[in-house]
Design a protein around this motif. Sequence first.
Motif, short mmCIF file in Angstrom:
data_model
loop_
_atom_site.label_atom_id
_atom_site.label_comp_id
_atom_site.label_asym_id
_atom_site.label_seq_id
_atom_site.Cartn_x
_atom_site.Cartn_y
_atom_site.Cartn_z
N GLU A 69 1.37 -0.93 0.01
CA GLU A 69 0.09 0.02 -0.20
C GLU A 69 1.09 1.86 -0.17
O GLU A 69 0.72 2.39 -0.30
CB GLU A 69 -0.97 0.17 0.99
CG GLU A 69 -1.94 -1.48 1.21
CD GLU A 69 -2.58 -1.21 2.64
OE1 GLU A 69 -2.58 -0.81 3.44
OE2 GLU A 69 -4.04 -1.79 2.44
N ASP A 70 2.38 1.52 0.07
CA ASP A 70 3.15 2.33 0.91
C ASP A 70 3.95 2.49 -0.62
O ASP A 70 4.30 3.42 -0.60
CB ASP A 70 3.79 2.25 1.10
CG ASP A 70 2.92 2.53 3.05
OD1 ASP A 70 1.98 3.09 2.92
OD2 ASP A 70 3.50 2.14 4.39
N GLY A 71 3.90 1.25 -1.61
CA GLY A 71 4.64 1.88 -3.07
C GLY A 71 5.99 0.40 -2.53
O GLY A 71 6.66 0.69 -3.70
N VAL A 72 6.43 0.31 -1.29
CA VAL A 72 7.57 -0.10 -1.10
C VAL A 72 7.39 -1.70 -1.97
O VAL A 72 9.16 -1.48 -2.28
CB VAL A 72 8.20 -0.53 0.61
CG1 VAL A 72 9.25 -1.12 0.76
CG2 VAL A 72 7.64 0.86 0.73
N ILE A 73 7.41 -2.53 -1.45
CA ILE A 73 6.64 -3.50 -2.20
C ILE A 73 5.75 -3.67 -3.35
O ILE A 73 4.66 -2.90 -2.92
CB ILE A 73 6.59 -5.01 -1.05
CG1 ILE A 73 7.50 -5.03 -0.53
CG2 ILE A 73 6.61 -5.73 -1.50
CD1 ILE A 73 7.07 -5.69 0.91
N LEU A 74 6.12 -4.15 -4.37
CA LEU A 74 4.74 -4.29 -5.64
C LEU A 74 4.70 -6.61 -6.03
O LEU A 74 5.10 -7.32 -6.12
CB LEU A 74 5.48 -4.22 -7.27
CG LEU A 74 5.35 -4.83 -8.75
CD1 LEU A 74 3.48 -3.54 -8.63
CD2 LEU A 74 5.92 -4.59 -9.47
N GLN A 75 3.23 -6.09 -5.40
CA GLN A 75 2.61 -7.56 -5.82
C GLN A 75 2.36 -7.47 -7.73
O GLN A 75 1.44 -6.92 -7.79
CB GLN A 75 1.13 -7.28 -5.20
CG GLN A 75 2.12 -7.71 -3.43
CD GLN A 75 0.96 -7.92 -2.47
OE1 GLN A 75 -0.04 -7.08 -2.64
NE2 GLN A 75 1.24 -8.99 -1.62
N LYS A 76 2.37 -8.64 -8.08
CA LYS A 76 2.47 -9.10 -9.03
C LYS A 76 1.22 -10.64 -9.20
O LYS A 76 1.71 -11.38 -9.13
CB LYS A 76 3.40 -9.25 -10.03
CG LYS A 76 3.43 -7.75 -10.28
CD LYS A 76 5.10 -8.16 -11.20
CE LYS A 76 5.39 -6.53 -11.13
NZ LYS A 76 6.62 -6.90 -12.73
N GLN A 77 0.56 -10.48 -9.86
CA GLN A 77 -0.80 -11.03 -8.93
C GLN A 77 -0.03 -12.97 -10.08
O GLN A 77 0.61 -12.52 -11.11
CB GLN A 77 -2.28 -11.80 -9.59
CG GLN A 77 -2.75 -12.99 -9.78
CD GLN A 77 -4.58 -12.00 -9.34
OE1 GLN A 77 -4.52 -11.51 -9.75
NE2 GLN A 77 -5.30 -13.18 -9.19
N GLY A 78 0.19 -13.53 -9.68
CA GLY A 78 0.82 -15.31 -10.40
C GLY A 78 2.33 -14.76 -10.34
O GLY A 78 2.88 -16.11 -10.75
N SER A 79 2.95 -14.25 -9.78
CA SER A 79 4.17 -13.98 -9.99
C SER A 79 5.29 -13.79 -8.41
O SER A 79 6.13 -13.85 -8.33
CB SER A 79 5.29 -12.45 -11.08
OG SER A 79 4.29 -12.70 -12.55
N GLY A 80 4.61 -13.28 -7.85
CA GLY A 80 5.03 -12.97 -6.68
C GLY A 80 4.75 -11.72 -6.29
O GLY A 80 4.49 -10.68 -6.65
N SER A 81 6.04 -11.22 -5.28
CA SER A 81 6.45 -10.12 -4.60
C SER A 81 7.50 -9.51 -5.05
O SER A 81 8.14 -10.45 -4.50
CB SER A 81 5.67 -9.67 -3.61
OG SER A 81 4.89 -10.23 -2.81
#
Length: 254
Positions: A69-81
């Motif tokens: 939510e803070d933009g530190v981590i990017l979550q991609k569905q099917g690919s992970g964080s």
Amino acid sequence: MNVAAFLEPADWFRSKGGPRYIQLRQRLSDGVTTGQLATGSPLPPEREIAAITGFSRVTVRKAIRSLAEDGVILQKQGSGSFIASRPKQMEQNLSRLTSFSEEMARRGKDATSRWLERGLFMPSADEITCLCLTNEDQVARITRLRLADGDPIAIERASLPTDILPNPLAVETSLYETLEGHGHRPVKALQKISAINLTDQDADLLATSPKDAGLQIERTSYLSCGRVAEFTQSTYRKDAYTFIAELRLAKEPA
């Protein structure tokens, strides 16, 4: 960097240090700040982080979601964080009418683009209204992802009358340089800035999380004769720009 070793709780977890998800969130955030967790590097799956730390998957998920939510981590569905790319925030003065290429050159940054759409099209209802077109007219449309030193900054969608930009393929770097070469450089513009939530497609292009906050700027530019020359909708990452404007005290009426 051995992420498993970095997350080993003996090095950072304190039994009286507060909620577990807060401590895990802080550990990951510290790793990003210090560069121990490099931009673009993947995080282990939640189940592996839970096994490394001894925390529940609910706790791990809460920490990851908070950082996303803070933009530190990017979550991609099917690919992970992944550790998100975070360009250095820049200030832009709203009183100056410049192109993205000119603005980046002034800052000593390398401005590049990835073309998403370029050509002549039938106009949308918004383009007909903003550019004073008819249903029979065509519109020149260019859409591109704008990058500074390789970091995605904005998605720019520009529409122009075809007599002002008859060949969109002529635009190689700066739209305004191309227009100036044909005597159609805008001299003033009106801009509207809105807070938005990024669509999944735009979030993917900007290397941030879906539904993340962003800025949308609508610009209507005018020639010296007063004619509308350009209508542009640009979508910016929330962490890329700070927009500033100089205000002066209005004179008291006589």
